[in-house]
Scaffold this active site. Structure first.
Site, PDB file in Angstrom:
ATOM      1  N   PHE A 180     -19.615  62.959 -13.673  1.00  0.00           N
ATOM      2  CA  PHE A 180     -20.152  61.761 -13.027  1.00  0.00           C
ATOM      3  C   PHE A 180     -19.293  60.545 -13.352  1.00  0.00           C
ATOM      4  O   PHE A 180     -19.062  59.697 -12.487  1.00  0.00           O
ATOM      5  CB  PHE A 180     -21.599  61.509 -13.459  1.00  0.00           C
ATOM      6  CG  PHE A 180     -22.298  60.463 -12.622  1.00  0.00           C
ATOM      7  CD1 PHE A 180     -22.975  60.819 -11.466  1.00  0.00           C
ATOM      8  CD2 PHE A 180     -22.251  59.118 -12.974  1.00  0.00           C
ATOM      9  CE1 PHE A 180     -23.594  59.861 -10.680  1.00  0.00           C
ATOM     10  CE2 PHE A 180     -22.865  58.153 -12.191  1.00  0.00           C
ATOM     11  CZ  PHE A 180     -23.552  58.530 -11.045  1.00  0.00           C
TER      12      PHE A 180
ATOM     13  N   ASP B  27     -26.973  50.515   0.914  1.00  0.00           N
ATOM     14  CA  ASP B  27     -26.140  50.067  -0.201  1.00  0.00           C
ATOM     15  C   ASP B  27     -24.706  49.798   0.228  1.00  0.00           C
ATOM     16  O   ASP B  27     -24.159  48.738  -0.069  1.00  0.00           O
ATOM     17  CB  ASP B  27     -26.157  51.105  -1.325  1.00  0.00           C
ATOM     18  CG  ASP B  27     -25.369  50.629  -2.525  1.00  0.00           C
ATOM     19  OD1 ASP B  27     -25.942  49.884  -3.352  1.00  0.00           O
ATOM     20  OD2 ASP B  27     -24.171  50.970  -2.642  1.00  0.00           O
TER      21      ASP B  27
ATOM     22  N   HIS C  61     -21.630  52.441  -6.505  1.00  0.00           N
ATOM     23  CA  HIS C  61     -22.362  52.760  -5.284  1.00  0.00           C
ATOM     24  C   HIS C  61     -23.450  53.790  -5.573  1.00  0.00           C
ATOM     25  O   HIS C  61     -24.578  53.672  -5.090  1.00  0.00           O
ATOM     26  CB  HIS C  61     -21.401  53.286  -4.224  1.00  0.00           C
ATOM     27  CG  HIS C  61     -22.078  53.936  -3.042  1.00  0.00           C
ATOM     28  ND1 HIS C  61     -22.899  53.242  -2.177  1.00  0.00           N
ATOM     29  CD2 HIS C  61     -22.061  55.230  -2.608  1.00  0.00           C
ATOM     30  CE1 HIS C  61     -23.359  54.080  -1.251  1.00  0.00           C
ATOM     31  NE2 HIS C  61     -22.867  55.291  -1.487  1.00  0.00           N
TER      32      HIS C  61
ATOM     33  N   HIS D  49     -16.503  49.518  10.388  1.00  0.00           N
ATOM     34  CA  HIS D  49     -15.526  50.550  10.754  1.00  0.00           C
ATOM     35  C   HIS D  49     -14.358  49.940  11.508  1.00  0.00           C
ATOM     36  O   HIS D  49     -13.190  50.263  11.241  1.00  0.00           O
ATOM     37  CB  HIS D  49     -16.189  51.638  11.598  1.00  0.00           C
ATOM     38  CG  HIS D  49     -16.817  52.721  10.785  1.00  0.00           C
ATOM     39  ND1 HIS D  49     -16.122  53.825  10.360  1.00  0.00           N
ATOM     40  CD2 HIS D  49     -18.076  52.862  10.289  1.00  0.00           C
ATOM     41  CE1 HIS D  49     -16.907  54.618   9.649  1.00  0.00           C
ATOM     42  NE2 HIS D  49     -18.105  54.053   9.592  1.00  0.00           N
TER      43      HIS D  49
ATOM     44  N   ASP E  35     -28.432  55.143   1.481  1.00  0.00           N
ATOM     45  CA  ASP E  35     -26.980  55.226   1.323  1.00  0.00           C
ATOM     46  C   ASP E  35     -26.316  54.146   2.171  1.00  0.00           C
ATOM     47  O   ASP E  35     -25.467  53.393   1.693  1.00  0.00           O
ATOM     48  CB  ASP E  35     -26.509  56.621   1.733  1.00  0.00           C
ATOM     49  CG  ASP E  35     -25.001  56.800   1.605  1.00  0.00           C
ATOM     50  OD1 ASP E  35     -24.381  56.124   0.760  1.00  0.00           O
ATOM     51  OD2 ASP E  35     -24.431  57.634   2.345  1.00  0.00           O
TER      52      ASP E  35
ATOM     53  N   LYS F 104       5.246  51.580  11.146  1.00  0.00           N
ATOM     54  CA  LYS F 104       5.092  50.412  12.010  1.00  0.00           C
ATOM     55  C   LYS F 104       4.113  50.681  13.151  1.00  0.00           C
ATOM     56  O   LYS F 104       4.295  51.622  13.938  1.00  0.00           O
ATOM     57  CB  LYS F 104       6.454  50.001  12.590  1.00  0.00           C
ATOM     58  CG  LYS F 104       7.468  49.602  11.528  1.00  0.00           C
ATOM     59  CD  LYS F 104       6.982  48.441  10.682  1.00  0.00           C
ATOM     60  CE  LYS F 104       7.986  48.083   9.599  1.00  0.00           C
ATOM     61  NZ  LYS F 104       7.466  47.028   8.700  1.00  0.00           N
TER      62      LYS F 104
ATOM     63  N   HIS G  21     -17.271  63.752  -3.703  1.00  0.00           N
ATOM     64  CA  HIS G  21     -16.207  63.043  -2.987  1.00  0.00           C
ATOM     65  C   HIS G  21     -14.854  63.270  -3.652  1.00  0.00           C
ATOM     66  O   HIS G  21     -14.754  63.349  -4.882  1.00  0.00           O
ATOM     67  CB  HIS G  21     -16.496  61.541  -2.938  1.00  0.00           C
ATOM     68  CG  HIS G  21     -17.005  61.090  -1.610  1.00  0.00           C
ATOM     69  ND1 HIS G  21     -16.224  61.076  -0.472  1.00  0.00           N
ATOM     70  CD2 HIS G  21     -18.213  60.626  -1.228  1.00  0.00           C
ATOM     71  CE1 HIS G  21     -16.934  60.630   0.554  1.00  0.00           C
ATOM     72  NE2 HIS G  21     -18.147  60.354   0.124  1.00  0.00           N
TER      73      HIS G  21
ATOM     74  N   HIS H 287     -17.724  66.741   1.686  1.00  0.00           N
ATOM     75  CA  HIS H 287     -18.082  66.202   0.369  1.00  0.00           C
ATOM     76  C   HIS H 287     -19.545  66.483   0.042  1.00  0.00           C
ATOM     77  O   HIS H 287     -19.913  66.590  -1.127  1.00  0.00           O
ATOM     78  CB  HIS H 287     -17.780  64.699   0.303  1.00  0.00           C
ATOM     79  CG  HIS H 287     -18.758  63.827   1.014  1.00  0.00           C
ATOM     80  ND1 HIS H 287     -18.633  63.487   2.340  1.00  0.00           N
ATOM     81  CD2 HIS H 287     -19.894  63.212   0.582  1.00  0.00           C
ATOM     82  CE1 HIS H 287     -19.637  62.703   2.689  1.00  0.00           C
ATOM     83  NE2 HIS H 287     -20.418  62.524   1.647  1.00  0.00           N
TER      84      HIS H 287
END
Length: 465
Positions: free
Chosen positions: A46, A205, A72, A257, A202, A332, A116, A139
């Site tokens: 953890f 947060d 988190h 996003h 989830d 680029k 994760h 995950h």
């Protein structure tokens, strides 16, 4: 209003402060940890979450985005507890909520991200696709394996049935909705990872935490939803008057996003890191280690530094890419376009091969190694579907009926379409920007009969270096 909670219910959620540890979180304030949860927190597996940045490589564009999966996870643990405590306070007797239910939900919140990998979702989307079986790696499934490993490795005494429920709550997803809805007290599975509606602690947060870390405003207030939610028909439902607050949750997520998680330069850095990890995989066995919890927990964001400082000759190409990132000599960005909405259902991811096959004769000859493509999907959690159609609402606390609400009954300003797919093309070498841009424009003409990009690639980007 519903009947105020009686002393029996308060007994379920009361705590002995002498046994609690407390930490101060910069989002939620004081967080209190009970002995069982400390057994999991005080393990190497953890604690590894401290070395996983919540937003992966985003901090290279937003310098403040250095918060970790550790904080988190503590935040989700706390909100999961707050959510089940509020439900218990108002409906605990009616729903027959027990101590073990509360413990299980909080433990699922704490452990939901222990699976994760490095660099956030990039690891499972791109890195794990490099090897056999990687396309089925997630995950969530790795979190389940890690929890089993943590319990065995650290001799944590926990009831097997509780552990099974914790794992089920973590892996809950839309395709499992029917199966989940048949479980006893299925509303408990809506709290941490909600496969039915996408509204869960989830998201509560990370939306607030990520917005704050990146210096962005966040006017979504999860507290309003936490206070007014109500379990009806074994599902968490919301007041009709909170419709726009829920819409703001999904809209804020989509905005993060677009402006943060898939920022054009963030994606350029991600593409470079993926290329570096591919070149280093034979040395570090990254993909194969990700299937073994005993090895996986040793993988974290420090792998970039390990590659960068290695003296192994076979890592030279990977090291050179990381050096380019450090010097801001990035792939680029040439241009992008949004896939027409009528084409989204049939869209097939664009590849470098598609671009180089669209070169015009007489131009600089490109190879697939010269081009990088990022196909970005941004939605409101349900693809092209409106996520609010899966949510049940109620009129007030005296009513016993639930119903769905159509967007046009609320406002004509709400979106009529719920997904964007954006194709971005990058040149891996500065001197090839003009050639890659021209090939990308020709690809759009061949595919759609017109250029879909909003503007031309700027001349200063096309200049040879």
């Amino acid at each position: 209003m519903e009947t105020p909670p009686c002393s029996d219910v308060w007994e379920l959620i009361s705590k002995d402060r002498r046994s609690l540890k407390h930490v101060h979180d910069n989002v939620h304030g004081n967080i209190y940890l009970e002995p069982l949860f400390m057994k999991f927190i005080d393990t190497p597996q953890f604690q590894r979450l401290r070395d996983l940045k919540q937003l992966g490589l985003t901090h290279m564009v937003y310098p403040g985005a250095v918060h970790s999966r550790f904080e988190h996870s503590l935040g989700v643990y706390w909100l999961a507890g707050e959510a089940i405590n509020k439900i218990t306070a108002y409906q605990g007797l009616e729903l027959e909520i027990e101590h073990d239910d509360i413990k299980t939900v909080k433990l699922a919140g704490l452990l939901h991200d222990v699976g994760h990998g490095p660099f956030s979702h990039l690891f499972e989307r791109e890195v794990m696709s490099m090897g056999p079986g990687g396309n089925i790696w997630s995950h969530e499934n790795m979190s389940v394996k890690m929890i089993e490993y943590m319990v065995d490795e650290n001799n944590i005494d926990i009831d097997p049935e509780t552990l099974k429920r914790v794992k089920d709550m973590i892996t809950c997803c839309p395709k499992d909705v029917l199966l989940t809805s048949l479980k006893p007290k299925s509303f408990l599975y809506d709290i941490v990872a909600n496969g039915r509606t996408g509204i869960d602690v989830d998201k509560f947060d990370y939306i607030v935490r990520d917005s704050r870390a990146c210096g962005l405003g966040c006017n979504f207030q999860f507290e309003r939803l936490m206070e007014s939610m109500r379990v009806m028909d074994n599902q968490i439902c919301y007041r009709a008057k909170d419709y726009l607050t829920i819409h703001k949750l999904f809209a804020t997520r989509a905005d993060l996003h677009r402006t943060v998680y898939t920022h054009a330069k963030v994606k350029a850095i991600e593409l470079m890191v993926v290329d570096a990890l591919r070149k280093a995989d034979s040395s570090y066995q990254i993909v194969s280690r990700a299937f073994r919890p005993s090895e996986f927990w040793k993988l974290d964001d420090s792998i970039l530094k390990a590659i960068e400082t290695s003296s192994e000759p076979e890592l030279k190409e990977a090291k050179d890419l990381i050096t380019r990132i450090r010097r801001r000599d990035l792939y680029k960005f040439c241009n992008e376009f949004s896939v027409p909405k009528e084409e989204i259902d049939y869209f097939k991811a664009i590849t470098p091969k598609d671009i180089i096959c669209s070169q015009k004769s007489g131009h600089t000859s490109l190879t697939e190694e010269d081009v990088a493509v990022s196909n970005v999907k941004i939605d409101l959690t349900r693809g092209t579907d409106n996520p609010l159609q899966s949510i049940k609402f109620f009129k007030d606390y005296e009513s016993s009926d639930t119903f769905h609400i159509e967007d046009d009954r609320i406002s004509h300003l709400l979106p009529a379409f719920y997904q964007d797919t954006i194709v971005r093309v990058y040149s891996k070498k500065p001197e090839l920007v003009e050639a890659v841009s021209a090939a990308f424009e020709n690809f759009q003409l061949k595919t759609y009969g017109m250029k879909k990009q909003v503007h031309e690639t700027p001349e200063k980007k096309k200049r040879r270096r």
